[in-house]
Design an enzyme around this catalytic site. Structure first.
Site, PDB file in Angstrom:
ATOM      1  N   ALA A   1      -3.579  -1.705  63.607  1.00 39.79           N
ATOM      2  CA  ALA A   1      -2.143  -1.991  63.504  1.00 39.79           C
ATOM      3  C   ALA A   1      -1.466  -0.979  62.587  1.00 39.79           C
ATOM      4  CB  ALA A   1      -1.933  -3.414  62.969  1.00 39.79           C
TER       5      ALA A   1
ATOM      6  N   ASP B   1     -11.855  -7.045  68.597  1.00 39.28           N
ATOM      7  CA  ASP B   1     -12.220  -6.704  67.215  1.00 39.28           C
ATOM      8  C   ASP B   1     -13.725  -6.786  66.965  1.00 39.28           C
ATOM      9  OD1 ASP B   1     -11.100  -6.531  64.206  1.00 39.28           O
ATOM     10  OD2 ASP B   1     -12.761  -7.947  64.289  1.00 39.28           O
TER      11      ASP B   1
ATOM     12  N   VAL C   1     -10.779  -4.495  62.198  1.00 39.21           N
ATOM     13  CA  VAL C   1     -10.546  -3.356  63.098  1.00 39.21           C
ATOM     14  C   VAL C   1      -9.150  -3.468  63.713  1.00 39.21           C
ATOM     15  CG1 VAL C   1     -11.381  -2.063  65.077  1.00 39.21           C
ATOM     16  CG2 VAL C   1     -13.017  -3.200  63.568  1.00 39.21           C
ATOM     17  N   ASP C   2      -8.796  -4.658  64.155  1.00 41.91           N
ATOM     18  CA  ASP C   2      -7.445  -4.873  64.682  1.00 41.91           C
ATOM     19  C   ASP C   2      -6.382  -4.484  63.653  1.00 41.91           C
ATOM     20  OD1 ASP C   2      -7.501  -5.884  67.321  1.00 41.91           O
ATOM     21  OD2 ASP C   2      -8.088  -7.867  66.632  1.00 41.91           O
ATOM     22  N   LEU C   3      -6.579  -4.920  62.417  1.00 42.16           N
ATOM     23  CA  LEU C   3      -5.520  -4.725  61.412  1.00 42.16           C
ATOM     24  C   LEU C   3      -5.475  -3.283  60.922  1.00 42.16           C
ATOM     25  CD1 LEU C   3      -5.866  -8.192  59.760  1.00 42.16           C
ATOM     26  CD2 LEU C   3      -3.800  -7.284  60.863  1.00 42.16           C
TER      27      LEU C   3
END
Lengths: 412, 412
Positions: A179, A146, A174-176
């Site tokens: 997702a 991230d 960024v990860d979420l």
């Protein structure tokens, strides 16, 4: 119990850490069956991320991140370095509606678990691959996380104090974003499959997710070369639209339109604020520093509660700058059905609900996060393995031991 | 041309500004027909957000934000304060697969355009409502925007320099998380409808989106009371995992595991870095300041390029801290098909592609962002209004004039 939108959909989930588990948790909230594949021994490395030794002792050996992202899943351990485990994985994928993984490009190919391999057995499969920088291009095999993409994407360069160096967004944005990008792609593909019978391959990455977050800044740069920099809590769109000091904390005040600004000025201190040179939006933008100074001088003598009361009354947008604790416990989140309670290893755990609600098929909680490999035998039997075959897999190390919460020694 | 996953799906889009338009743009990328309802005269207020007077003159009268979020849509103006316009809106919604809006709670009810009103005519409709703090609870009618929810959610309280006050994430992370939450909910509901024939109501909000972004911090707080604070570019999970100075910029270095840290130390300066007291993850976490100081002393004498080369060679994760321009123009984004080019009002515009790709039904660009109300007459005719009825609607001010790019006076 009401139906889930994804009832009957089976997801075989090879993903680890953050973005992938967040994506598959939402699919599980929607009713899908999630089979989480983990490495024997260690499992998903997020199980221990950021947790202190004391916390790991206390909470069933897992971190807050793991508990936040892994409800509604069953766990099976498979050591994919071993051929027998890869055969199990392929059998699971052959009977999956959705396969998700975030191994580096090339790894699933080497293991015989590529999209082509799965499609040959299961043409209806929706196969979603999540990587760092995508599957093609010079950086395809470069690793990242991230914060690396917060840096690469320019997000750090526009986050921070004015004149400062740039900091990360405090959470894994960024990860979420990745997702929910995975979920959107998977759900669009399931819809297409329902209409046509055709499966397909979905590809996304931290790079794509970060670019989506930065899209309007890139378009602006491509238009005329504008390169934004950190502005504290402010942004370039409107003035005032940032944090102001109160006597006992900080509040965000947004009074962007000219009428709203006038209401704001009169609600707080007309003599100091309702000046002709601040009356127009473009003037306030040009005189940002003066507006902020004048408004701060007024707000700093009032409490947050007084500012909230005065400005809410005249429909000026205001919000308190909360700590994590104030935010989590704020009653509005529970009022909109935004929290989910469950028990894990004897402890009461609270987590955040799905990011939307649905009237006919509401997201729901039906299974606590799994202990590592807790469902290995159960899942293998479900896929047709008998006791002897399971014992043989365990002997060669293809699968780990079956550990369940009830078998653990109580830690307290 | 390949099919889109949402071919044949019609979206009637009342949303304005950022989250809603971002959500419906993605549905359009997937092939849905998007009818954007705008107020005559001003239209979506994002059309002018943050643009200077000069830029508005140059680029067809619209902002970068508008261009970034409104491809693949047609625009129709309707003044919903006028009864005849509300009747048009209801006729459109009655023939929509999806309705999206972000008016404050209660507004669509007053206008006779609530979910119940639409469902009575169109039970298959997927109706998605996006608000600030949700539809229930004490704050349901309080207004907010992205930065207000960055504050309310605690995101600001964990973003910023160590010991500092907290700043906003530089981009609209809550809006954009909300956009993909809307899309996930809508796509799940379309999938459910395809299987059962049943439409439904989807509800999300800036509050839900922000809580999803903060989920692991809330769970951690609820577990043991931990309240995180700003850590610059670092986080609490691992050390090193943050920005370090180079002689010509900054790089993120992530060497969280013990083996990776050892490779990092040897690739840069074993004498300075491969110390026994730094060898273990938990030790590095405890001695964060010392590790950062020692590593910074080494990195600051090297260029970014040298650091990238040395650490990539030993598979230590490293990323450059880019400016917005460096990030936008970095060739990897184009290499993964991450940019979309089109023309608008005679100008070449570049924007960011959908946040995922699909093999069978790839997202695609087929229509430039609309001028305000450009498709008013075309859409009304499509829904059965004849020329006289359209003229009558225009006479009472229910619809605005039809303006198209080709009818504008060239600005240069």
């Amino acid at each position: 119990m009401m139906a889930g939108a994804l009832d009957g959909i089976r997801v075989v989930d090879f993903s680890r850490v953050f973005a992938g588990p967040a994506a598959t948790q939402l699919l599980g909230d929607l009713g899908a069956e999630i089979i989480k594949i983990e490495e024997p021994g260690t499992g998903d490395s997020a199980r221990v991320f950021g947790a202190t030794e004391a916390a790991l002792q206390r909470f069933g050996g897992v971190s807050a991140s793991y508990l936040a992202l892994n409800r509604n899943k069953r766990s099976i351990t498979l050591d994919l370095h071993i051929e027998e485990a890869r055969a199990v994985a392929l059998r699971l994928a052959a009977q999956a509606d959705v396969v998700v993984h975030n191994f580096r490009p090339g790894v699933m190919q080497r293991w015989g678990l590529s999209y082509d391999a799965v499609r040959a057995l299961n043409p209806r499969c929706v196969y979603c691959e999540f990587s760092a920088y995508g599957q093609t291009g010079a950086m395809a095999r470069v690793g990242a996380n991230d914060v690396a993409l917060q840096a690469h994407s320019g997000l750090i360069s526009i986050t921070g104090e004015e004149g400062g160096e740039g900091v990360r967004s405090g959470t894994s944005v960024v990860d979420l974003q990745g997702a929910l990008a995975m979920d959107s792609g998977i759900l669009a593909a399931l819809f297409h499959r329902e209409r046509t019978g055709e499966g397909q391959y979905i590809e996304t990455s931290l790079l794509r997710a970060s670019a989506h977050l930065m899209g309007n800044f890139y378009t602006e740069y491509w238009l005329d070369g504008t390169i934004r920099e950190p502005m504290g809590t402010a942004n370039h769109l409107n003035v005032p639209n940032q944090a102001f000091p109160a006597s006992d904390g900080r509040v965000i005040i947004i009074a962007s339109g000219d009428k709203m600004w006038r209401r704001c000025a009169h609600a707080l201190d007309a003599a100091q604020l309702d000046r002709p040179e601040f009356a127009k939006l473009l003037d306030r933008r040009r005189r940002r520093a003066e507006v902020v100074e004048a408004l701060s001088a007024v707000t700093s003598s009032m409490t947050c509660a007084e500012l909230l009361q005065r400005l809410s009354a005249v429909e000026v947008t205001i919000a308190k700058v909360h700590s994590v604790g104030e935010a989590a416990d704020h009653p509005q989140l529970a009022a909109i059905n935004g929290v989910v309670d469950f028990r894990f290893d004897g402890h009461a755990i609270r987590s955040v609900a799905a990011p939307f609600d649905m009237s006919a098929t509401p997201p729901r909680m039906y299974r606590e996060p799994p202990m590592l490999g807790a469902h290995t035998d159960e899942v293998l039997r479900q896929f047709g393995y008998d006791c002897e075959q399971i014992a043989a897999l365990r002997r060669v190390g293809a699968i780990g031991p079956t550990a369940t919460a009830s078998e653990r020694t109580p830690s307290a």
